[in-house]
Scaffold this active site. Structure first.
Site, PDB file in Angstrom:
ATOM      1  CB  CYS A 126      -1.088   1.298  -0.848  1.00  0.00           C
ATOM      2  SG  CYS A 126      -1.651   0.242  -0.120  1.00  0.00           S
ATOM      3  CD  GLN A 153       2.011  -4.702  -0.447  1.00  0.00           C
ATOM      4  OE1 GLN A 153       2.004  -5.016  -0.879  1.00  0.00           O
ATOM      5  NE2 GLN A 153       1.340  -4.176   1.027  1.00  0.00           N
ATOM      6  CE  LYS A 205      -7.288  -5.331   0.278  1.00  0.00           C
ATOM      7  NZ  LYS A 205      -7.087  -4.760   0.902  1.00  0.00           N
ATOM      8  CG  HIS A 234       3.658  -0.289  -0.232  1.00  0.00           C
ATOM      9  ND1 HIS A 234       3.611  -0.218   0.405  1.00  0.00           N
ATOM     10  CD2 HIS A 234       1.881  -0.820  -0.439  1.00  0.00           C
ATOM     11  CE1 HIS A 234       3.075  -0.876   1.831  1.00  0.00           C
ATOM     12  NE2 HIS A 234       1.534  -0.962   1.279  1.00  0.00           N
TER      13      HIS A 234
HETATM   14  C1  2RA Z   1      -1.418  -2.746   3.225  1.00  0.00           C
HETATM   15  N1  2RA Z   1      -2.262  -1.707   1.253  1.00  0.00           N
HETATM   16  O1  2RA Z   1      -0.162  -2.413   3.125  1.00  0.00           O
HETATM   17  C2  2RA Z   1      -2.302  -2.350   2.333  1.00  0.00           C
HETATM   18  C3  2RA Z   1      -3.827  -1.577   2.913  1.00  0.00           C
HETATM   19  N2  2RA Z   1      -2.756  -0.407   3.606  1.00  0.00           N
HETATM   20  O2  2RA Z   1      -1.324  -3.611   4.032  1.00  0.00           O
END
Ligand code: 2RA
Length: 329
Positions: A126, A153, A205, A234
């Site tokens: 994401c 996030q 990632k 996020h």
């Molecule tokens: C998180 N991008 O936000 C990772 C998996 N969704 O934890």
């Protein structure tokens, strides 16, 4: 068109159903698939109740497309089994993303790479999707050299248990911990698990996926991924150095003209993206666009998006739409 949703009872699965309904995705038969403990549960879609089925029954039904949001281990074991019966799998986990023979797709950027032969297609992480959505058009114009990104996030990226921990802590209630520390009134520089190099999987990632999506290894990305107690999406503070100089007005015009990007950027009116207002929308919101005066050809910006929508469910459904619209399934 027979569609299977594997992981239908999870947070992304729930959003997936909402997106499929909103976009009126053409489904003749919907298969809701989950682990044995959820088999028999009923989930409503478009006013009709669907009983959750197990993986073996779903494979036997030979769906046209199976969208997986069930974690890496389930995908590694079961995606190939669906592919063997002719199903095209779109997987939200990290299991296949960096495999050389698997495509990592953000439809607005590289859907043209897809062919009938692609039977397991990877949905990027994401936080990667929102980053490359904003960077791709600027990279094409000015050619990126180096990206430094700090993420903020939402707990929804971890899942239901994390959302529940935040809500319990806000209410002063003791409950199960998704994180090693409290998340309410806190910030954890720890998304996913730590790797040998001291970075987390989430940070790696962000460091690895953009080069594959943009098909260019000439630039580098370094990241710090932080979990914060928000529920809506996020956010990312991005510093990007280009090979070539840019004009800020042109940068704004390029972003404004990019499908899927909404520019919210006016300090005079306190206009900038925020997760609370990005929640439940599919756009990637960009603001705080400004030149980094400390080094040449360098831009700062702030990128916000709903991690469960464009960051997961909507991107996967858009891949499925592309496959259908282009006769690839
Ligand atoms: C998180 N991008 O936000 C990772 C998996 N969704 O934890």
């Amino acid at each position: 068109m027979k569609l299977a949703l594997v992981g239908a009872t999870g947070m992304v699965g729930e959003v997936m159903l909402k997106v499929l309904k909103e976009r009126n995705f053409p489904i003749d038969e919907l298969l809701l698939v989950a682990s044995e403990k959820s088999v028999g549960k009923e989930i409503s879609f478009k006013g009709k109740n669907h009983k959750v089925i197990g993986l073996n029954d779903a494979i036997a039904a030979k769906p046209t497309i199976a969208i997986f949001s069930a974690g890496g281990n389930t995908s590694l074991e079961w995606a190939p089994k669906f592919a063997e019966v002719g199903t095209t799998v779109i997987d939200n986990s990290s299991a296949w993303r960096m495999e050389a023979d698997k495509k990592l797709i953000v439809p607005e950027i590289n859907a043209h790479l897809l062919t009938k032969e692609d039977k397991i297609i990877a949905n990027p992480n994401c936080s990667t999707i929102q980053l490359v959505m904003a960077l791709a058009p600027l990279h094409r114009k000015y050619k990126m050299k180096r990206v430094v990104v700090s993420t903020y996030q939402s707990v929804s990226g971890t899942g239901l248990k994390a959302v529940q921990q935040m809500e319990n802590e806000m209410a002063g209630v003791k409950g199960e911990m998704a994180y090693p520390y409290p998340i309410h009134k806190n910030a954890l520089p720890h998304c996913d698990v730590f790797e040998e190099n001291g970075y987390t999987k989430e940070e790696m990632k962000l460091a690895r996926e953009p080069q594959k999506i943009l098909d260019d290894k000439s630039f580098s990305v370094t990241a710090t991924a932080v979990r914060i107690p928000t529920a809506g999406g996020h956010s990312e503070a991005v510093n990007v150095q280009f090979e070539n100089d840019f004009d800020l007005g042109e940068v704004r015009r390029i972003l404004h003209d990019t499908p899927g990007i909404v520019v919210q950027d006016n300090p005079q009116t306190n206009t900038y993206p925020m997760p609370m207002y990005a929640h439940d929308k599919d756009d990637v919101f960009v603001g705080r666009i400004r030149r980094d005066e400390t080094q040449p050809n360098t831009l700062n910006m702030w990128i916000v998006s709903d991690n469960l929508r464009k960051g997961a469910a909507t991107n996967a459904v858009q891949i499925a739409e592309y496959l259908m619209d282009n006769g690839l399934v």
